[in-house]
Scaffold this active site. Sequence first.
Site, PDB file in Angstrom:
ATOM      1  N   ARG A 296      42.897  41.570  41.377  1.00 30.04           N
ATOM      2  CA  ARG A 296      44.101  42.371  41.664  1.00 30.04           C
ATOM      3  C   ARG A 296      45.366  41.515  41.717  1.00 30.04           C
ATOM      4  O   ARG A 296      46.468  42.048  41.587  1.00 30.04           O
ATOM      5  CB  ARG A 296      43.938  43.118  42.984  1.00 30.04           C
ATOM      6  CG  ARG A 296      43.012  44.297  42.872  1.00 30.04           C
ATOM      7  CD  ARG A 296      43.287  45.313  43.967  1.00 30.04           C
ATOM      8  NE  ARG A 296      42.748  46.615  43.612  1.00 30.04           N
ATOM      9  CZ  ARG A 296      41.476  46.965  43.727  1.00 30.04           C
ATOM     10  NH1 ARG A 296      40.615  46.108  44.213  1.00 30.04           N
ATOM     11  NH2 ARG A 296      41.071  48.162  43.355  1.00 30.04           N
TER      12      ARG A 296
ATOM     13  N   GLN B 294      31.593  44.223  52.094  1.00 31.51           N
ATOM     14  CA  GLN B 294      30.699  44.552  50.967  1.00 31.51           C
ATOM     15  C   GLN B 294      29.423  43.699  51.026  1.00 31.51           C
ATOM     16  O   GLN B 294      28.319  44.199  50.780  1.00 31.51           O
ATOM     17  CB  GLN B 294      31.437  44.306  49.660  1.00 31.51           C
ATOM     18  CG  GLN B 294      30.572  44.390  48.418  1.00 31.51           C
ATOM     19  CD  GLN B 294      31.402  44.246  47.161  1.00 31.51           C
ATOM     20  OE1 GLN B 294      31.995  45.208  46.712  1.00 31.51           O
ATOM     21  NE2 GLN B 294      31.445  43.069  46.580  1.00 31.51           N
TER      22      GLN B 294
ATOM     23  N   HIS C 168      34.784  34.318  40.848  1.00 33.86           N
ATOM     24  CA  HIS C 168      33.583  34.809  40.158  1.00 33.86           C
ATOM     25  C   HIS C 168      32.775  33.636  39.598  1.00 33.86           C
ATOM     26  O   HIS C 168      31.550  33.608  39.691  1.00 33.86           O
ATOM     27  CB  HIS C 168      33.972  35.702  38.972  1.00 33.86           C
ATOM     28  CG  HIS C 168      34.741  36.931  39.331  1.00 33.86           C
ATOM     29  ND1 HIS C 168      36.046  37.125  38.960  1.00 33.86           N
ATOM     30  CD2 HIS C 168      34.379  38.052  40.023  1.00 33.86           C
ATOM     31  CE1 HIS C 168      36.465  38.299  39.394  1.00 33.86           C
ATOM     32  NE2 HIS C 168      35.482  38.888  40.047  1.00 33.86           N
TER      33      HIS C 168
ATOM     34  N   MET D   8      33.315  43.107  38.286  1.00 35.18           N
ATOM     35  CA  MET D   8      34.056  44.120  37.526  1.00 35.18           C
ATOM     36  C   MET D   8      34.954  43.432  36.498  1.00 35.18           C
ATOM     37  O   MET D   8      35.937  44.025  36.040  1.00 35.18           O
ATOM     38  CB  MET D   8      34.872  44.997  38.474  1.00 35.18           C
ATOM     39  CG  MET D   8      33.985  45.774  39.442  1.00 35.18           C
ATOM     40  SD  MET D   8      34.742  47.269  40.065  1.00 35.18           S
ATOM     41  CE  MET D   8      36.124  46.604  40.927  1.00 35.18           C
TER      42      MET D   8
HETATM   43  P1  AMP Z   1      34.832  42.021  41.791  1.00 30.46           P
HETATM   44  O1  AMP Z   1      34.877  41.698  40.324  1.00 30.46           O
HETATM   45  O2  AMP Z   1      36.155  41.990  42.455  1.00 30.46           O
HETATM   46  O3  AMP Z   1      34.023  43.263  42.079  1.00 30.46           O
HETATM   47  O4  AMP Z   1      34.024  40.829  42.465  1.00 30.46           O
HETATM   48  C1  AMP Z   1      32.755  40.459  42.014  1.00 30.46           C
HETATM   49  C2  AMP Z   1      32.174  39.461  42.972  1.00 30.46           C
HETATM   50  O5  AMP Z   1      33.018  38.312  43.036  1.00 30.46           O
HETATM   51  C3  AMP Z   1      32.064  39.996  44.406  1.00 30.46           C
HETATM   52  O6  AMP Z   1      30.857  39.542  44.973  1.00 30.46           O
HETATM   53  C4  AMP Z   1      33.245  39.376  45.079  1.00 30.46           C
HETATM   54  O7  AMP Z   1      33.089  39.211  46.469  1.00 30.46           O
HETATM   55  C5  AMP Z   1      33.307  38.019  44.375  1.00 30.46           C
HETATM   56  N1  AMP Z   1      34.628  37.429  44.505  1.00 30.46           N
HETATM   57  C6  AMP Z   1      35.822  38.004  44.200  1.00 30.46           C
HETATM   58  N2  AMP Z   1      36.833  37.178  44.522  1.00 30.46           N
HETATM   59  C7  AMP Z   1      36.278  36.061  45.039  1.00 30.46           C
HETATM   60  C8  AMP Z   1      36.799  34.833  45.566  1.00 30.46           C
HETATM   61  N3  AMP Z   1      38.102  34.606  45.626  1.00 30.46           N
HETATM   62  N4  AMP Z   1      35.924  33.900  46.008  1.00 30.46           N
HETATM   63  C9  AMP Z   1      34.586  34.134  45.969  1.00 30.46           C
HETATM   64  N5  AMP Z   1      34.029  35.266  45.482  1.00 30.46           N
HETATM   65  C10 AMP Z   1      34.861  36.216  45.026  1.00 30.46           C
END
Ligand code: AMP
Length: 281
Positions: free
Chosen positions: A189, A155, A39, A32
């Site tokens: 966040r 998730q 990411h 997102m």
């Molecule tokens: P989001 O943009 O928050 O929807 O996350 C996109 C992807 O990045 C999802 O698969 C999350 O689990 C992964 N993600 C977010 N934060 C982390 C983190 N600190 N370490 C590894 N993967 C992450």
Amino acid sequence: MSAPIIRSLSELRTLVTGWKSSGETVGVVPTMGALHQGHLSLVQAAKEGCDRVIITIFINPKQFNNPEDYENYPRTENDDARKLAPFGVDAVYVPDGPTMYPEGFATNVSVGGLTDLLCGAHRPGHFDGVATVVSKLFLQSQANRAYFGEKDFQQLQVVTRLARDLDIPIEVVGCPTIREEDGLAMSSRNLLLSDRARTWAPELNAAMEEMADELVMGGNIADLHAKAVARIERAGFTEVEYLDLRACDTLEELTAPTRPARLLAAAWLAGVRLIDNIAVG
Ligand code: AMP
């Protein structure tokens, strides 16, 4: 070199069809935006595992159970493009709302069981939104592999389940959580935390690590839960939504780490909901 930004499904399809007809494997990293090292670790894993890599950026309104949370979600497209530049990804897919949910869109993907607990119990509709958008991104990208973070452990289980249940020919790859030096799990966040709240945030992970160590030593779960919640609240968190020991595969609740187990938590800090999870033992 900056990657081509693609906003339409037809452009994406043309690219992917070309790659696949030359026998290349395709990896997709759904996000997102508001990209951070977490990411980027997924992008790196995709680069290592696939010939072509697509990163998707779409702030999915269907997975926000609170409209204010959706409005406040960080939007940093230019920064995101800059951070991606060194990775040489093959496409950044940034669809708009009507591309993902055209007028008349009426389908909902709902994964049973796994989504009734933890975040699912506290965020009604959240995982239906995730499952629906992820199904679309899998089918749109026709990728061979999709990369998700263990940071969102529930998730990861939900998307693995849906790919299996719907026979979507994609391998879901889970990647470890990337943390700040003080232990705080990286999250888009975190940008919403004030400087003061940011200094308190690592206590969530610290309390979880302490609880996990003591569980492994045979400590009583009720006592350890009470102690960890007290520590998290003392740090300035206003509410611990859950702090549970769960089986890694089924997410069923455990009272001791007698099989592969994970400690999962969600807690509110200064109006921001943070989640984290760690392996126990
Ligand atoms: P989001 O943009 O928050 O929807 O996350 C996109 C992807 O990045 C999802 O698969 C999350 O689990 C992964 N993600 C977010 N934060 C982390 C983190 N600190 N370490 C590894 N993967 C992450």
